[in-house]
Design a protein around this motif. Structure first.
Motif, PDB file in Angstrom:
ATOM      1  N   VAL A 189       0.851  -1.182   0.000  1.00 45.63           N
ATOM      2  CA  VAL A 189       0.000   0.000   0.000  1.00 45.63           C
ATOM      3  C   VAL A 189       0.889   1.235   0.000  1.00 45.63           C
ATOM      4  O   VAL A 189       1.758   1.390   0.860  1.00 45.63           O
ATOM      5  CB  VAL A 189      -0.922   0.022   1.239  1.00 45.63           C
ATOM      6  N   ASP A 190       0.674   2.112  -0.987  1.00 49.17           N
ATOM      7  CA  ASP A 190       1.335   3.412  -1.022  1.00 49.17           C
ATOM      8  C   ASP A 190       0.332   4.441  -0.515  1.00 49.17           C
ATOM      9  O   ASP A 190      -0.809   4.482  -0.978  1.00 49.17           O
ATOM     10  CB  ASP A 190       1.764   3.779  -2.437  1.00 49.17           C
ATOM     11  N   HIS A 191       0.750   5.264   0.429  1.00 43.31           N
ATOM     12  CA  HIS A 191      -0.119   6.294   1.000  1.00 43.31           C
ATOM     13  C   HIS A 191       0.512   7.655   0.753  1.00 43.31           C
ATOM     14  O   HIS A 191       1.644   7.904   1.158  1.00 43.31           O
ATOM     15  CB  HIS A 191      -0.307   6.044   2.503  1.00 43.31           C
ATOM     16  N   TRP A 192      -0.228   8.532   0.060  1.00 40.24           N
ATOM     17  CA  TRP A 192       0.201   9.898  -0.232  1.00 40.24           C
ATOM     18  C   TRP A 192      -0.677  10.868   0.528  1.00 40.24           C
ATOM     19  O   TRP A 192      -1.871  10.642   0.672  1.00 40.24           O
ATOM     20  CB  TRP A 192       0.042  10.203  -1.719  1.00 40.24           C
ATOM     21  N   ARG A 193      -0.102  11.971   0.948  1.00 37.39           N
ATOM     22  CA  ARG A 193      -0.904  13.064   1.506  1.00 37.39           C
ATOM     23  C   ARG A 193      -0.228  14.390   1.212  1.00 37.39           C
ATOM     24  O   ARG A 193       1.005  14.494   1.210  1.00 37.39           O
ATOM     25  CB  ARG A 193      -1.170  12.871   3.006  1.00 37.39           C
ATOM     26  N   ILE A 194      -1.040  15.375   0.896  1.00 38.82           N
ATOM     27  CA  ILE A 194      -0.531  16.724   0.658  1.00 38.82           C
ATOM     28  C   ILE A 194      -1.558  17.700   1.204  1.00 38.82           C
ATOM     29  O   ILE A 194      -2.764  17.497   1.052  1.00 38.82           O
ATOM     30  CB  ILE A 194      -0.227  16.983  -0.832  1.00 38.82           C
ATOM     31  N   GLY A 195      -1.077  18.737   1.894  1.00 35.58           N
ATOM     32  CA  GLY A 195      -2.027  19.643   2.502  1.00 35.58           C
ATOM     33  C   GLY A 195      -1.412  20.959   2.914  1.00 35.58           C
ATOM     34  O   GLY A 195      -0.256  21.267   2.603  1.00 35.58           O
ATOM     35  N   ALA A 196      -2.208  21.731   3.638  1.00 34.82           N
ATOM     36  CA  ALA A 196      -1.791  23.043   4.121  1.00 34.82           C
ATOM     37  C   ALA A 196      -2.149  23.147   5.595  1.00 34.82           C
ATOM     38  O   ALA A 196      -3.109  22.518   6.061  1.00 34.82           O
ATOM     39  CB  ALA A 196      -2.483  24.150   3.336  1.00 34.82           C
ATOM     40  N   GLY A 197      -1.361  23.934   6.303  1.00 39.01           N
ATOM     41  CA  GLY A 197      -1.592  24.108   7.722  1.00 39.01           C
ATOM     42  C   GLY A 197      -1.494  25.563   8.138  1.00 39.01           C
ATOM     43  O   GLY A 197      -0.860  26.376   7.468  1.00 39.01           O
ATOM     44  N   TYR A 198      -2.134  25.862   9.248  1.00 40.11           N
ATOM     45  CA  TYR A 198      -2.073  27.193   9.851  1.00 40.11           C
ATOM     46  C   TYR A 198      -1.596  27.014  11.283  1.00 40.11           C
ATOM     47  O   TYR A 198      -2.116  26.167  12.017  1.00 40.11           O
ATOM     48  CB  TYR A 198      -3.453  27.857   9.837  1.00 40.11           C
ATOM     49  N   ASN A 199      -0.598  27.799  11.685  1.00 43.16           N
ATOM     50  CA  ASN A 199      -0.086  27.739  13.045  1.00 43.16           C
ATOM     51  C   ASN A 199      -0.180  29.118  13.700  1.00 43.16           C
ATOM     52  O   ASN A 199       0.106  30.129  13.084  1.00 43.16           O
ATOM     53  CB  ASN A 199       1.351  27.200  13.090  1.00 43.16           C
ATOM     54  N   HIS A 200      -0.637  29.102  14.947  1.00 45.39           N
ATOM     55  CA  HIS A 200      -0.820  30.332  15.715  1.00 45.39           C
ATOM     56  C   HIS A 200      -0.053  30.181  17.032  1.00 45.39           C
ATOM     57  O   HIS A 200      -0.252  29.210  17.759  1.00 45.39           O
ATOM     58  CB  HIS A 200      -2.314  30.563  15.985  1.00 45.39           C
ATOM     59  N   ALA A 201       0.802  31.136  17.320  1.00 46.93           N
ATOM     60  CA  ALA A 201       1.616  31.067  18.540  1.00 46.93           C
ATOM     61  C   ALA A 201       0.746  31.189  19.788  1.00 46.93           C
ATOM     62  O   ALA A 201      -0.030  32.133  19.926  1.00 46.93           O
ATOM     63  CB  ALA A 201       2.679  32.156  18.525  1.00 46.93           C
ATOM     64  N   LEU A 202       0.870  30.216  20.683  1.00 47.21           N
ATOM     65  CA  LEU A 202       0.233  30.280  21.999  1.00 47.21           C
ATOM     66  C   LEU A 202       1.185  30.902  23.007  1.00 47.21           C
ATOM     67  O   LEU A 202       0.763  31.513  23.980  1.00 47.21           O
ATOM     68  CB  LEU A 202      -0.160  28.877  22.467  1.00 47.21           C
ATOM     69  N   SER A 203       2.484  30.698  22.767  1.00 52.28           N
ATOM     70  CA  SER A 203       3.555  31.273  23.572  1.00 52.28           C
ATOM     71  C   SER A 203       4.801  31.246  22.690  1.00 52.28           C
ATOM     72  O   SER A 203       4.757  30.708  21.587  1.00 52.28           O
ATOM     73  CB  SER A 203       3.773  30.442  24.842  1.00 52.28           C
ATOM     74  N   PRO A 204       5.924  31.785  23.151  1.00 48.96           N
ATOM     75  CA  PRO A 204       7.137  31.706  22.325  1.00 48.96           C
ATOM     76  C   PRO A 204       7.603  30.269  22.075  1.00 48.96           C
ATOM     77  O   PRO A 204       8.378  30.021  21.162  1.00 48.96           O
ATOM     78  CB  PRO A 204       8.179  32.473  23.149  1.00 48.96           C
ATOM     79  N   ARG A 205       7.115  29.295  22.859  1.00 50.46           N
ATOM     80  CA  ARG A 205       7.563  27.912  22.725  1.00 50.46           C
ATOM     81  C   ARG A 205       6.464  26.944  22.318  1.00 50.46           C
ATOM     82  O   ARG A 205       6.682  25.735  22.288  1.00 50.46           O
ATOM     83  CB  ARG A 205       8.178  27.453  24.042  1.00 50.46           C
ATOM     84  N   ALA A 206       5.260  27.437  22.001  1.00 46.77           N
ATOM     85  CA  ALA A 206       4.160  26.529  21.656  1.00 46.77           C
ATOM     86  C   ALA A 206       3.236  27.157  20.613  1.00 46.77           C
ATOM     87  O   ALA A 206       2.983  28.362  20.644  1.00 46.77           O
ATOM     88  CB  ALA A 206       3.357  26.180  22.899  1.00 46.77           C
ATOM     89  N   ASP A 207       2.750  26.322  19.712  1.00 47.57           N
ATOM     90  CA  ASP A 207       1.823  26.745  18.653  1.00 47.57           C
ATOM     91  C   ASP A 207       0.566  25.891  18.679  1.00 47.57           C
ATOM     92  O   ASP A 207       0.626  24.676  18.933  1.00 47.57           O
ATOM     93  CB  ASP A 207       2.442  26.563  17.263  1.00 47.57           C
ATOM     94  N   LEU A 208      -0.559  26.508  18.347  1.00 44.54           N
ATOM     95  CA  LEU A 208      -1.784  25.804  18.016  1.00 44.54           C
ATOM     96  C   LEU A 208      -1.736  25.594  16.506  1.00 44.54           C
ATOM     97  O   LEU A 208      -1.421  26.529  15.762  1.00 44.54           O
ATOM     98  CB  LEU A 208      -3.005  26.640  18.400  1.00 44.54           C
ATOM     99  N   VAL A 209      -2.006  24.377  16.042  1.00 40.63           N
ATOM    100  CA  VAL A 209      -1.857  24.054  14.624  1.00 40.63           C
ATOM    101  C   VAL A 209      -3.148  23.410  14.113  1.00 40.63           C
ATOM    102  O   VAL A 209      -3.701  22.515  14.755  1.00 40.63           O
ATOM    103  CB  VAL A 209      -0.675  23.085  14.391  1.00 40.63           C
ATOM    104  N   ALA A 210      -3.615  23.860  12.943  1.00 38.68           N
ATOM    105  CA  ALA A 210      -4.752  23.247  12.249  1.00 38.68           C
ATOM    106  C   ALA A 210      -4.281  22.891  10.846  1.00 38.68           C
ATOM    107  O   ALA A 210      -3.606  23.698  10.189  1.00 38.68           O
ATOM    108  CB  ALA A 210      -5.931  24.204  12.191  1.00 38.68           C
ATOM    109  N   ARG A 211      -4.620  21.671  10.380  1.00 38.07           N
ATOM    110  CA  ARG A 211      -4.151  21.213   9.070  1.00 38.07           C
ATOM    111  C   ARG A 211      -5.259  20.455   8.339  1.00 38.07           C
ATOM    112  O   ARG A 211      -6.096  19.815   8.962  1.00 38.07           O
ATOM    113  CB  ARG A 211      -2.940  20.289   9.224  1.00 38.07           C
ATOM    114  N   ALA A 212      -5.232  20.552   7.017  1.00 38.48           N
ATOM    115  CA  ALA A 212      -6.156  19.799   6.168  1.00 38.48           C
ATOM    116  C   ALA A 212      -5.348  19.208   5.023  1.00 38.48           C
ATOM    117  O   ALA A 212      -4.412  19.849   4.518  1.00 38.48           O
ATOM    118  CB  ALA A 212      -7.256  20.705   5.622  1.00 38.48           C
TER     119      ALA A 212
END
Length: 190
Positions: free
Chosen positions: A81-104
């Motif tokens: 089985v070959d599995h491909w994925r391609i997408g885009a993500g948005y990251n928003h800083a919660l602090s200087p060391r952490a991000d909230l990330v949403a991806r599709a």
């Protein structure tokens, strides 16, 4: 093979843009390429293993493109089985060391020996954070669906341990109903 070359060409074409969009020193990095060993434990005794590669390129400080591919052979069968994925993500800083990330992402499974192709999509949300100077961790909750199979919620956990500013080892585990997958290998970041 042609698809692999196309994916590599797209990645190479985006590198100049990525250089301009690098994260500030000490921040999470969305510019990397990784390759390594992939394994799946399915229902019952079903197991598969193989190899894969993933990449991410930051277009802006908050937007990134990502993609991945893995090829696994199901144990004691001629099926792979070959599995491909391609997408885009948005990251928003919660602090200087952490991000909230949403991806599709667009997902494709290509099954050998008459299995055909299955197209679908996935969405996920979670956080990435620096747990120590050279250790990053992340956790995501996601949903994957296709017209060819019933949708499924999943969880993903991962870590990345940096040996140098550019080289690290990464690990990722995806927990889903019917199959748990994991990936481990080296990562190059820029």
């Amino acid at each position: 093979m042609k698809t692999s070359l196309l994916a590599l060409a797209v990645l190479a074409a985006t590198v100049p843009f990525a250089a301009a969009a690098q994260q500030a020193p000490g921040a999470l990095n969305y510019n990397y390429v990784e390759a390594g060993y992939a394994h799946t434990n399915g229902d019952g005794d079903a197991k598969a293993d193989g190899f894969g590669a993933n990449a991410s390129v930051a277009l802006t400080p908050n937007v990134h493109l990502f993609g991945g591919w893995n090829s696994q052979e199901i144990d004691n069968t001629p099926v792979d089985v070959d599995h491909w994925r391609i997408g885009a993500g948005y990251n928003h800083a919660l602090s200087p060391r952490a991000d909230l990330v949403a991806r599709a992402a667009f997902e494709r499974y290509d099954v050998s020996h008459g299995g055909g192709k299955v197209d679908g999509y996935s969405v996920e949300v979670g956080s990435r954070g620096m747990l120590a100077t050279n250790l990053e961790g992340y956790a995501f909750a996601g949903y994957e669906d296709s017209k060819d199979f019933e949708g499924d919620f999943y969880g993903r956990l991962g870590a990345n341990y940096a040996f140098t500013p550019n080289w690290s080892v990464t690990g990722d585990v995806k927990f889903a109903d019917g199959a748990n997958q994991w990936f481990v290998g080296p990562r190059f970041s820029w």
